[in-house]
Design a protein around this motif. Structure first.
Motif, PDB file in Angstrom:
ATOM      1  N   VAL A   1      12.874   3.708  -3.315  1.00  0.00           N
ATOM      2  CA  VAL A   1      11.702   3.228  -2.579  1.00  0.00           C
ATOM      3  C   VAL A   1      12.133   2.247  -1.501  1.00  0.00           C
ATOM      4  N   SER A   2      11.412   2.251  -0.401  1.00  0.00           N
ATOM      5  CA  SER A   2      11.620   1.315   0.694  1.00  0.00           C
ATOM      6  C   SER A   2      10.293   0.623   0.975  1.00  0.00           C
ATOM      7  N   LEU A   3      10.322  -0.675   1.219  1.00  0.00           N
ATOM      8  CA  LEU A   3       9.135  -1.407   1.668  1.00  0.00           C
ATOM      9  C   LEU A   3       9.269  -1.612   3.168  1.00  0.00           C
ATOM     10  N   THR A   4       8.231  -1.267   3.899  1.00  0.00           N
ATOM     11  CA  THR A   4       8.279  -1.275   5.357  1.00  0.00           C
ATOM     12  C   THR A   4       6.949  -1.757   5.904  1.00  0.00           C
ATOM     13  N   THR A   5       6.971  -2.302   7.114  1.00  0.00           N
ATOM     14  CA  THR A   5       5.718  -2.701   7.755  1.00  0.00           C
ATOM     15  C   THR A   5       5.350  -1.747   8.875  1.00  0.00           C
ATOM     16  N   HIS A   6       4.065  -1.603   9.075  1.00  0.00           N
ATOM     17  CA  HIS A   6       3.525  -0.920  10.246  1.00  0.00           C
ATOM     18  C   HIS A   6       2.264  -1.672  10.632  1.00  0.00           C
TER      19      HIS A   6
ATOM     20  N   THR B   1       0.846  -1.186   0.000  1.00  0.00           N
ATOM     21  CA  THR B   1       0.000   0.000   0.000  1.00  0.00           C
ATOM     22  C   THR B   1       0.886   1.243   0.000  1.00  0.00           C
ATOM     23  N   THR B   2       0.285   2.394  -0.035  1.00  0.00           N
ATOM     24  CA  THR B   2       1.032   3.649   0.057  1.00  0.00           C
ATOM     25  C   THR B   2       0.534   4.494   1.217  1.00  0.00           C
ATOM     26  N   ASP B   3      -0.262   3.914   2.108  1.00  0.00           N
ATOM     27  CA  ASP B   3      -0.873   4.698   3.195  1.00  0.00           C
ATOM     28  C   ASP B   3      -0.307   4.382   4.582  1.00  0.00           C
TER      29      ASP B   3
ATOM     30  N   GLY C   1       0.143  -1.682   7.255  1.00  0.00           N
ATOM     31  CA  GLY C   1       0.507  -3.016   6.778  1.00  0.00           C
ATOM     32  C   GLY C   1       1.874  -2.986   6.129  1.00  0.00           C
ATOM     33  N   LEU C   2       1.999  -3.568   4.946  1.00  0.00           N
ATOM     34  CA  LEU C   2       3.231  -3.493   4.158  1.00  0.00           C
ATOM     35  C   LEU C   2       3.047  -2.339   3.189  1.00  0.00           C
ATOM     36  N   TYR C   3       3.876  -1.316   3.328  1.00  0.00           N
ATOM     37  CA  TYR C   3       3.698  -0.134   2.484  1.00  0.00           C
ATOM     38  C   TYR C   3       5.024   0.322   1.895  1.00  0.00           C
ATOM     39  N   GLU C   4       4.916   1.072   0.813  1.00  0.00           N
ATOM     40  CA  GLU C   4       6.109   1.627   0.181  1.00  0.00           C
ATOM     41  C   GLU C   4       6.214   3.100   0.526  1.00  0.00           C
TER      42      GLU C   4
END
Length: 118
Positions: free
Chosen positions: A38-43, A18-20, A23-26
């Motif tokens: 770009v970085s992929l990260t979890t929240h 996602t971009t928001d 969850g898993l977002y970029e």
């Protein structure tokens, strides 16, 4: 399943980030040379992602491995056990199992950030 027995659950996941910031977002950022990266990260610690059991008896140690581009680094709140190259020129980073925790607290990121050890 029998009560009191230990079980292992293995999952493989692929999908869109996602971009928001849930969850898993970029997340996009500019490098020093002006190139966008770009970085992929979890929240996971948001109400949107608490689609898991959060009672002490449902918590478990989690173990993760991430396949990612060789030019990036996989980070987590668990220490790295190994990083291996795949035949396709990608990397697989394997992390140690975590302490017993709720799944939404497990965090990871795939990025080209430079990191330093204190």
């Amino acid at each position: 399943l029998e009560s009191g027995q230990e079980y292992v659950l293995e999952l493989s996941w692929s999908g869109l980030a996602t971009t928001d910031s849930v969850g898993l977002y970029e997340t996009w950022y500019a490098l020093e040379n002006g190139i966008e990266s770009v970085s992929l990260t979890t929240h996971g610690e948001t109400m949107n992602n608490r689609k898991c059991f959060d009672e002490p008896r449902f918590k478990a140690p989690l173990k993760l491995s991430i396949e990612h581009p060789k030019s990036t680094k996989a980070l987590s709140n668990a220490p790295v056990v190994s990083v291996k190259e795949t035949p396709k020129g990608r990397s697989i980073t394997v992390f140690e199992p975590t302490w017993t925790l709720s799944s939404y607290l497990y965090a990871f990121s795939v990025t080209d950030y430079a990191s330093q050890q204190a």
